[in-house]
Scaffold this motif. Structure first.
Motif, PDB file in Angstrom:
ATOM      1  N   ASP A   1      49.896  -2.280  20.949  1.00  0.00           N
ATOM      2  CA  ASP A   1      50.812  -1.531  21.672  1.00  0.00           C
ATOM      3  C   ASP A   1      51.273  -0.166  21.249  1.00  0.00           C
ATOM      4  O   ASP A   1      51.875   0.494  22.050  1.00  0.00           O
ATOM      5  CB  ASP A   1      52.023  -2.562  21.366  1.00  0.00           C
ATOM      6  N   GLU A   2      50.397   0.139  20.425  1.00  0.00           N
ATOM      7  CA  GLU A   2      50.722   1.681  19.643  1.00  0.00           C
ATOM      8  C   GLU A   2      49.568   2.540  20.541  1.00  0.00           C
ATOM      9  O   GLU A   2      49.463   3.662  20.573  1.00  0.00           O
ATOM     10  CB  GLU A   2      50.339   1.962  18.442  1.00  0.00           C
TER      11      GLU A   2
ATOM     12  N   GLN B   1      49.939  12.976  14.105  1.00  0.00           N
ATOM     13  CA  GLN B   1      50.026  11.728  14.908  1.00  0.00           C
ATOM     14  C   GLN B   1      49.748  10.307  13.683  1.00  0.00           C
ATOM     15  O   GLN B   1      49.919   9.476  14.043  1.00  0.00           O
ATOM     16  CB  GLN B   1      49.244  11.400  15.828  1.00  0.00           C
TER      17      GLN B   1
ATOM     18  N   THR C   1      45.817   3.576  16.513  1.00  0.00           N
ATOM     19  CA  THR C   1      47.189   4.249  15.540  1.00  0.00           C
ATOM     20  C   THR C   1      46.850   5.642  15.342  1.00  0.00           C
ATOM     21  O   THR C   1      47.731   6.427  14.727  1.00  0.00           O
ATOM     22  CB  THR C   1      47.088   3.537  14.251  1.00  0.00           C
TER      23      THR C   1
END
Length: 312
Positions: free
Chosen positions: A41-42, A58, A121
């Motif tokens: 979901d990232e 990030q 991620t």
């Protein structure tokens, strides 16, 4: 009376051990799915797909964690070279081939899940990571073992345990529950692989004590992690040692000595003069390692103290 075995003789004599330990391994291993260890979901698109390309801000990993993750992943990436080496050393016949292919399939999951985690991620620069992968696999593995069974089985015993330790320590350094869970899963695989190879090497030592100990001694005197050919390995290895991911003390106390104790190397009485000479060389090497570890720890403590003082 000392028996002489060719490499083919050893493979034939040890095949029942391989089969028994393959069955043991399959009864103990946990089948798992790489996708279950990645926070999908990232994920989001990169620029080529209409999204935003990677930016250092990030990443939620420290520089140490990023270096450790990249080093561990690139080590796993070189699986084609490892498969070739182990297949040449062990053969692909019978139980040997079943183990080699099973081990390769299990190891392949490690690279899959680590890369998916890092890309999803945005923990590291994916473009640079791919450049590193291409360079590392193009370099391949320059193995000094020459497809000889005894040094190969000795080497992978120590290497699997070292990799397990590196993965676990990297998980702690990430300070990220998802990464730690993922790397603990990988480390559990590596431990089972180590147990398989350690048992096989022990059985070989019972058959040919002198030759086995000579191989073990040569491997430890020349031991190198399999990532030597990756970009920036020496610089990264120094950083990982400095901050406790994998250092000389861990190599000696947590990798080398536990395995040698399991094999009863310094308690056995079945060596001839050749084995005794190898044992003497090994004991001297272990003394050298202890002294080197002490010097490194003293130097590291001074360096870290200076860094802490500058940060105040």
């Amino acid at each position: 009376m000392t028996m002489t075995f060719t490499q083919l003789d050893l493979l034939r004599e040890l095949e029942p051990t391989v089969e028994a330990n393959l069955n043991r391994h399959l009864s103990m291993t946990k089948n798992w799915n790489p996708h279950d260890y990645v926070p999908w979901d990232e994920g989001r698109n990169f620029a080529e797909m209409g999204g935003v390309d990677w930016d250092p801000d990030q990443s939620r990993l420290s520089e140490l964690a990023k270096v450790a993750m990249i080093t561990n992943l690139l080590t796993e990436d070189n699986l084609p070279s490892y498969h070739r080496e182990i297949a040449a050393s062990f053969s692909l016949d019978g139980a040997w081939g079943t183990w080699v292919n099973r081990w390769t399939a299990e190891e392949n999951r490690h690279g899959i899940v680590m890369r998916d985690y890092l890309v999803v991620t945005r923990a590291v620069d994916p473009v640079q990571l791919e450049q590193y992968r291409m360079e590392h696999l193009t370099n391949g593995l320059d193995s000094p073992l020459n497809a000889a069974f005894l040094p190969s089985v000795a080497y992978v015993t120590f290497q699997e345990l070292a990799t397990r330790l590196s993965h676990r320590n990297t998980g702690h350094a990430c300070a990220d529950d998802v990464a730690e869970r993922m790397l603990d899963r990988i480390a559990a695989d590596e431990n089972l692989h180590m147990v398989f190879y350690r048992t096989l090497a022990g059985a070989a030592m019972d058959l040919v004590p002198d030759a086995a100990l000579e191989a073990i001694t040569d491997v430890l005197l020349n031991f190198q992690m399999p990532g030597q050919s990756m970009p920036g390995f020496r610089r990264n290895a120094v950083l990982l040692a400095k901050y406790g991911i994998y250092d000389l003390r861990q190599h000696l106390d947590d990798v080398v000595m536990p395995v040698l104790r399991i094999w009863n190397v310094f308690e056995r009485n079945d060596f001839t003069d050749a084995g005794e000479r190898a044992r003497d060389r090994l004991a001297a090497h272990l003394d050298d390692l202890r002294r080197a570890a002490e010097r490194f720890e003293e130097s590291r403590d001074r360096m870290l103290a200076r860094e802490a003082a500058r940060a105040e």
